[in-house]
Design a protein around this motif. Sequence first.
Motif, PDB file in Angstrom:
ATOM      1  N   MET A 176      45.031  78.003  56.807  1.00  0.00           N
ATOM      2  CA  MET A 176      46.524  77.642  58.435  1.00  0.00           C
ATOM      3  C   MET A 176      44.595  77.995  59.225  1.00  0.00           C
ATOM      4  O   MET A 176      43.552  78.056  59.333  1.00  0.00           O
ATOM      5  CB  MET A 176      46.035  79.154  58.441  1.00  0.00           C
ATOM      6  N   THR A 177      45.182  76.870  60.376  1.00  0.00           N
ATOM      7  CA  THR A 177      44.318  76.948  61.533  1.00  0.00           C
ATOM      8  C   THR A 177      44.694  77.879  62.376  1.00  0.00           C
ATOM      9  O   THR A 177      45.409  79.143  62.419  1.00  0.00           O
ATOM     10  CB  THR A 177      44.627  75.728  62.256  1.00  0.00           C
ATOM     11  N   GLU A 178      42.823  77.836  63.298  1.00  0.00           N
ATOM     12  CA  GLU A 178      42.800  78.841  64.062  1.00  0.00           C
ATOM     13  C   GLU A 178      44.386  78.705  65.335  1.00  0.00           C
ATOM     14  O   GLU A 178      44.498  80.178  65.183  1.00  0.00           O
ATOM     15  CB  GLU A 178      41.978  79.058  64.375  1.00  0.00           C
ATOM     16  N   LYS A 179      44.612  78.335  65.452  1.00  0.00           N
ATOM     17  CA  LYS A 179      44.954  77.721  66.578  1.00  0.00           C
ATOM     18  C   LYS A 179      46.552  78.246  65.724  1.00  0.00           C
ATOM     19  O   LYS A 179      47.836  79.018  66.967  1.00  0.00           O
ATOM     20  CB  LYS A 179      45.860  76.271  67.104  1.00  0.00           C
ATOM     21  N   GLU A 180      46.935  78.550  64.322  1.00  0.00           N
ATOM     22  CA  GLU A 180      48.625  78.362  64.255  1.00  0.00           C
ATOM     23  C   GLU A 180      48.734  79.772  63.688  1.00  0.00           C
ATOM     24  O   GLU A 180      49.531  81.193  64.316  1.00  0.00           O
ATOM     25  CB  GLU A 180      48.434  77.625  62.546  1.00  0.00           C
ATOM     26  N   ALA A 181      46.963  80.774  63.448  1.00  0.00           N
ATOM     27  CA  ALA A 181      46.705  81.357  62.774  1.00  0.00           C
ATOM     28  C   ALA A 181      47.336  82.685  64.162  1.00  0.00           C
ATOM     29  O   ALA A 181      47.688  83.826  64.985  1.00  0.00           O
ATOM     30  CB  ALA A 181      45.876  82.382  62.618  1.00  0.00           C
ATOM     31  N   ASN A 182      46.381  82.079  65.492  1.00  0.00           N
ATOM     32  CA  ASN A 182      46.936  82.872  66.622  1.00  0.00           C
ATOM     33  C   ASN A 182      48.312  82.753  67.176  1.00  0.00           C
ATOM     34  O   ASN A 182      49.322  83.812  68.128  1.00  0.00           O
ATOM     35  CB  ASN A 182      45.936  82.353  67.897  1.00  0.00           C
ATOM     36  N   GLU A 183      49.039  81.627  67.529  1.00  0.00           N
ATOM     37  CA  GLU A 183      50.288  81.501  67.145  1.00  0.00           C
ATOM     38  C   GLU A 183      50.933  82.527  66.930  1.00  0.00           C
ATOM     39  O   GLU A 183      52.436  83.709  67.687  1.00  0.00           O
ATOM     40  CB  GLU A 183      50.692  79.994  67.147  1.00  0.00           C
ATOM     41  N   LEU A 184      51.057  82.576  65.253  1.00  0.00           N
ATOM     42  CA  LEU A 184      52.047  84.038  64.606  1.00  0.00           C
ATOM     43  C   LEU A 184      51.386  84.957  65.505  1.00  0.00           C
ATOM     44  O   LEU A 184      52.843  86.095  65.376  1.00  0.00           O
ATOM     45  CB  LEU A 184      51.319  83.601  63.506  1.00  0.00           C
ATOM     46  N   HIS A 185      50.156  84.881  65.191  1.00  0.00           N
ATOM     47  CA  HIS A 185      49.770  86.344  65.773  1.00  0.00           C
ATOM     48  C   HIS A 185      50.443  87.119  67.466  1.00  0.00           C
ATOM     49  O   HIS A 185      51.581  88.088  67.401  1.00  0.00           O
ATOM     50  CB  HIS A 185      47.951  86.566  65.906  1.00  0.00           C
ATOM     51  N   ALA A 186      50.823  86.161  67.971  1.00  0.00           N
ATOM     52  CA  ALA A 186      51.132  86.577  68.951  1.00  0.00           C
ATOM     53  C   ALA A 186      52.877  86.335  69.288  1.00  0.00           C
ATOM     54  O   ALA A 186      53.563  87.421  70.146  1.00  0.00           O
ATOM     55  CB  ALA A 186      50.739  85.111  69.937  1.00  0.00           C
ATOM     56  N   HIS A 187      53.289  85.804  67.851  1.00  0.00           N
ATOM     57  CA  HIS A 187      54.879  86.141  67.873  1.00  0.00           C
ATOM     58  C   HIS A 187      54.906  87.036  66.553  1.00  0.00           C
ATOM     59  O   HIS A 187      56.388  87.727  65.904  1.00  0.00           O
ATOM     60  CB  HIS A 187      55.228  84.976  67.094  1.00  0.00           C
ATOM     61  N   GLY A 188      53.576  88.250  66.841  1.00  0.00           N
ATOM     62  CA  GLY A 188      54.150  89.454  65.925  1.00  0.00           C
ATOM     63  C   GLY A 188      53.743  89.410  64.349  1.00  0.00           C
ATOM     64  O   GLY A 188      54.528  90.265  63.872  1.00  0.00           O
ATOM     65  N   PHE A 189      53.117  88.546  64.224  1.00  0.00           N
ATOM     66  CA  PHE A 189      53.239  88.432  62.411  1.00  0.00           C
ATOM     67  C   PHE A 189      51.820  89.032  62.681  1.00  0.00           C
ATOM     68  O   PHE A 189      50.547  88.595  63.323  1.00  0.00           O
ATOM     69  CB  PHE A 189      52.637  86.536  62.313  1.00  0.00           C
ATOM     70  N   ILE A 190      51.535  89.887  60.694  1.00  0.00           N
ATOM     71  CA  ILE A 190      50.752  90.277  61.254  1.00  0.00           C
ATOM     72  C   ILE A 190      50.013  90.186  60.426  1.00  0.00           C
ATOM     73  O   ILE A 190      49.743  89.324  59.193  1.00  0.00           O
ATOM     74  CB  ILE A 190      50.789  91.664  60.109  1.00  0.00           C
ATOM     75  N   LEU A 191      47.898  89.312  60.745  1.00  0.00           N
ATOM     76  CA  LEU A 191      46.757  88.453  59.647  1.00  0.00           C
ATOM     77  C   LEU A 191      46.781  89.751  58.879  1.00  0.00           C
ATOM     78  O   LEU A 191      45.550  90.464  59.072  1.00  0.00           O
ATOM     79  CB  LEU A 191      46.082  88.196  60.761  1.00  0.00           C
ATOM     80  N   CYS A 192      46.266  89.263  57.946  1.00  0.00           N
ATOM     81  CA  CYS A 192      45.678  90.115  56.408  1.00  0.00           C
ATOM     82  C   CYS A 192      44.868  90.018  55.886  1.00  0.00           C
ATOM     83  O   CYS A 192      44.352  88.306  55.508  1.00  0.00           O
ATOM     84  CB  CYS A 192      47.116  90.760  56.183  1.00  0.00           C
ATOM     85  N   GLY A 193      43.898  90.407  55.624  1.00  0.00           N
ATOM     86  CA  GLY A 193      43.250  89.781  54.264  1.00  0.00           C
ATOM     87  C   GLY A 193      43.504  89.995  53.253  1.00  0.00           C
ATOM     88  O   GLY A 193      43.875  91.065  52.879  1.00  0.00           O
ATOM     89  N   LEU A 194      43.400  89.413  51.975  1.00  0.00           N
ATOM     90  CA  LEU A 194      44.050  89.640  50.490  1.00  0.00           C
ATOM     91  C   LEU A 194      42.758  90.675  49.462  1.00  0.00           C
ATOM     92  O   LEU A 194      42.564  89.279  48.525  1.00  0.00           O
ATOM     93  CB  LEU A 194      44.846  88.621  49.995  1.00  0.00           C
TER      94      LEU A 194
END
Lengths: 250, 250
Positions: free
Chosen positions: B206-224
Amino acid sequence: MQRYFINEPFVNQKRIEITGDDYHHIVRVMRMKMGDEILIVTNDGKVATASIEQVTDVSVEASVTSWEEESKELPVQIVIASGLPKGDKLEWIIQKGTELGASEFVPFIAGRSIVKWEEKKAVKKLERWNKIAKEAAEQSHRQILPSVHAPLSFKELIQLGEQCERKIVAYEEVAKYGEQSNFAEALNKTEPGNKVLLVFGPEGGMTEKEANELHAHGFILCGLGPRILRTETAPLYALAAISYHFELMR
Amino acid sequence: MQRYFINEPFVNQKRIEITGDDYHHIVRVMRMKMGDEILIVTNDGKVATASIEQVTDVSVEASVTSWEEESKELPVQIVIASGLPKGDKLEWIIQKGTELGASEFVPFIAGRSIVKWEEKKAVKKLERWNKIAKEAAEQSHRQILPSVHAPLSFKELIQLGEQCERKIVAYEEVAKYGEQSNFAEALNKTEPGNKVLLVFGPEGGMTEKEANELHAHGFILCGLGPRILRTETAPLYALAAISYHFELMR
């Protein structure tokens, strides 16, 4: 940064000479020059950033600028023993299994293995399998290069188990009867540093005779959930569950 | 026993008529006759053993002899959203993801998606993707047939999240900084019956922009985990970990 596995331990050396395939890759494929940086992985699992200092017709000399601190390896050593499957499934298990942290791959001739192992093709096959592991290890930032062995007999597989602290068999038949707790129990009993042998059948699974014999030698028969997994999917399930258990659960 | 997904709910019927591809498979491929048994999966997830009673030129009639009791489905609904990857990787994610229990596949056009989605090929592609899911579902004894959707825009992906109790993004960048607890935490907060949206980037992530936007919409950013997983491996890791968490750990 591109990483290269060098077949020597870290003995405090600052300068490293790279020849052969990796030389070719650095100079011809990546077209790197003096001052460019690469990652060096020594065969005792140390990772260093190194800067290219000299390029000759046969070798690259690089000097270490810093060593990587954190471990990227599973806290347990996982040996994946796959009943020799058809086609390119084993190549696929090796590639994905390396990404997922396996430390060794040991095919074995299972009762239901359909393919015959041809000794005259053995050297080429092993070369190819180990090349696949090396490329996947580089791509997934492994610190240890997994090794792929020539197929064992069933007897040799049982002997291999004697060198492992934990021995687990994915056995569809127990899964059918709802066995779902042995795998997690086995992981709970496993300590960091343990060597764990995971055995998977070929297409059609292990025979009852094989499962009984393994069980008699201390292998734990486990189900991996209620859905039937293909022979190439089950090892990846197990490796992902092991990573989740030891690396993500806190 | 061969299982067939029929596109109707279980409405207490005892007799079932099978036509089309499944008819062809039963009569021409499997060469089944009166009295042979098959497994019927209704589109509300019931599974029955049925005995073939009549074979005509266009249909097979079978009557239910018994209904399957235990559930083979994950206790949570997993929607796999993959940034449209190259080549046949998505087919592969669909096949393996179906084996591992996913309930929906939703490709989306990500910032780093290299392939272009061609509307004129859309119908054929979707047919093929859903055929792969159907075959994998039959082979892995699923009770629900996962659906594959046409690619969403990034905006539509965020909207899809509004229908899900839990929204998770596998984001390599947080993994690089050692993030390893968010995924397990998210699963601990997830209740049986919840719908979980899992988002994975295409090659390159994902791009940083996409990750930030998803995070702003309540998506949890995870490492696997600490190793870098390929775009086609990460969804399988997540599904296996989810099965381990909800089905094997006790």
